[in-house]
Design an enzyme around this catalytic site. Structure first.
Site, PDB file in Angstrom:
ATOM      1  N   THR A  39       0.825  -1.303  -0.178  1.00  0.00           N
ATOM      2  CA  THR A  39      -0.058  -0.159   0.017  1.00  0.00           C
ATOM      3  C   THR A  39       0.903   1.388   0.054  1.00  0.00           C
ATOM      4  O   THR A  39       0.543   2.230  -0.598  1.00  0.00           O
ATOM      5  CB  THR A  39      -1.092   0.024   1.211  1.00  0.00           C
ATOM      6  OG1 THR A  39      -2.038  -0.969   1.124  1.00  0.00           O
ATOM      7  CG2 THR A  39      -1.793   1.401   1.442  1.00  0.00           C
ATOM      8  N   SER A  89       1.469  -7.358  -0.603  1.00  0.00           N
ATOM      9  CA  SER A  89       2.386  -8.563  -0.001  1.00  0.00           C
ATOM     10  C   SER A  89       1.322  -9.616   0.206  1.00  0.00           C
ATOM     11  O   SER A  89       1.826 -10.596   1.084  1.00  0.00           O
ATOM     12  CB  SER A  89       3.020  -7.910   1.205  1.00  0.00           C
ATOM     13  OG  SER A  89       1.919  -7.762   2.176  1.00  0.00           O
ATOM     14  N   THR A  99       1.564  -4.119   4.377  1.00  0.00           N
ATOM     15  CA  THR A  99       1.394  -4.763   5.891  1.00  0.00           C
ATOM     16  C   THR A  99       0.890  -6.169   5.921  1.00  0.00           C
ATOM     17  O   THR A  99       1.062  -6.524   7.115  1.00  0.00           O
ATOM     18  CB  THR A  99       0.392  -3.600   6.515  1.00  0.00           C
ATOM     19  OG1 THR A  99      -0.878  -3.836   5.871  1.00  0.00           O
ATOM     20  CG2 THR A  99       0.909  -2.190   6.381  1.00  0.00           C
ATOM     21  N   ASP A 100       0.388  -6.650   4.850  1.00  0.00           N
ATOM     22  CA  ASP A 100      -0.489  -7.814   5.205  1.00  0.00           C
ATOM     23  C   ASP A 100       0.466  -8.979   5.504  1.00  0.00           C
ATOM     24  O   ASP A 100       0.044  -9.868   6.443  1.00  0.00           O
ATOM     25  CB  ASP A 100      -1.146  -8.160   3.703  1.00  0.00           C
ATOM     26  CG  ASP A 100      -2.344  -7.374   3.615  1.00  0.00           C
ATOM     27  OD1 ASP A 100      -2.896  -6.847   4.685  1.00  0.00           O
ATOM     28  OD2 ASP A 100      -3.070  -7.411   2.551  1.00  0.00           O
TER      29      ASP A 100
END
Ligand code: ASP
Length: 324
Positions: free
Chosen positions: A20, A66, A99-100
């Site tokens: 992101t 990710s 972030t995932d």
């Protein structure tokens, strides 16, 4: 260009992988309808002032959302980290990442590099195109940590907080401060470009160089699946994996992580199937699905536990164990 090494100045290398932080939406007020991994890492550094005496260098290693992270990207990333960390003029590395699966990449790099210099992963919860993106401040804070004398190990910097790779977890779907370190607490905070450290950096790990060599040499990673224990859980998925293996499937499972309830407990049906899998030669590990705490060993347990590792980190640990 100035020869910074001759002047004793240092370089921080920023490796881009997507996420992101490099996402773009059609309008500035859209924080959700964006495509991750669109803006190049060199552009993410525009307007970021490096600390005095530090020069930034950008390299694009990958450009993905990710959620789709792969072992091949982890290998490429670990190789580029090892390359840059070996250079005397490099103080540290920053990695921009989604972030995932950030905590998974951080834990993988922690396991195979255990670096004596800082490797700082950072991210954003809002795309680069947002009205008020959080990425630039996070990158700035990450660079500050990477340039901090004495900093070492793999850490994550998000919303002004520094988390250790072994402890960090994404705990919120939307807030900018989306990560936490559980019981361990954060390593520190970044305040106006200065690190306020609360606890020691993580220790070097003697196993890392061997794991690095094995992981870099691997053509594929051993397949390790995660299965959740819950009310009404069944053993049929475990038995399906056993059956696949019995039939000699090319990518048959080699390990299973059971995301266990509480202190590593399992629904009895799932446990029975897991014991059958273990008897077949499949490596089985229990990791707690609780957000905090560790599994405290109980006498008589027949399935190994992963201590404080979350299921996703236990999966990486087991994968590396199977490689070794
Ligand atoms: N799906 C995005 C990613 O992990 C989410 C984010 O970066 O916040 O790449």
């Amino acid at each position: 260009m100035v020869d910074i090494s001759a002047k004793g100045a240092r370089r921080v290398v920023v490796l881009g992988t997507g996420g992101t932080i490099s996402g773009r939406a059609r309008s500035a007020d859209d924080n959700l309808g964006y495509t991750a991994g669109e803006v190049g890492v060199a552009d993410l550094l525009a307007g970021i002032d490096a600390p005095a005496g530090v020069e930034l260098e950008a390299e694009q290693v990958a450009q993905v959302d990710s959620k789709d992270m792969s072992f091949a990207i982890w290998q490429a990333l670990a190789r580029r980290c090892a390359h840059w960390l070996a250079r005397d003029d490099v103080a540290g590395i920053v990695i921009t990442h989604g972030t995932d699966t950030l905590e998974e990449t951080a834990f993988f790099l922690h396991s195979v590099l255990a670096p004596a210099k800082p490797v700082v992963l950072t991210c954003a919860m809002r795309p680069a195109s947002a009205l008020a993106p959080d990425g630039p401040q996070n990158v700035r804070d990450a660079v500050a940590v990477a340039a901090t004398p004495g900093a070492r190990g793999v850490v994550v910097v998000c919303a002004g907080t520094v988390h250790g790779a072994a402890d960090v977890q994404k705990v919120h779907t939307y807030r900018l401060d989306a990560f936490a370190s559980g019981d361990a607490g954060p390593i520190g905070y970044v305040e106006e470009g200065a690190l306020r450290r609360l606890r020691p950096w993580s220790d070097a790990d003697d196993a890392a160089p061997t794991l690095f060599d094995k992981a870099m040499a691997a053509v594929d990673c051993p397949r390790v699946e995660i299965l959740l224990s819950h009310a009404e859980a069944r053993g049929s998925l475990v038995d399906a994996l056993r059956e696949e293996r019995r039939r000699g499937a090319a990518d048959a499972v080699r390990g299973i992580v059971l995301a266990a309830t509480g202190n590593g407990t399992l629904h009895h049906t799932l446990e029975a199937a897991a014991l059958r899998a273990q008897a077949d030669g499949i490596a089985v590990l229990r990791a707690t699905r609780c957000v905090e705490g560790r599994i405290l060993p109980r006498p008589g347990e027949r399935l190994r536990d992963a201590g404080a590792l979350t299921p996703v980190k236990a999966r990486i640990a087991l994968m590396l164990e199977l490689l070794a």
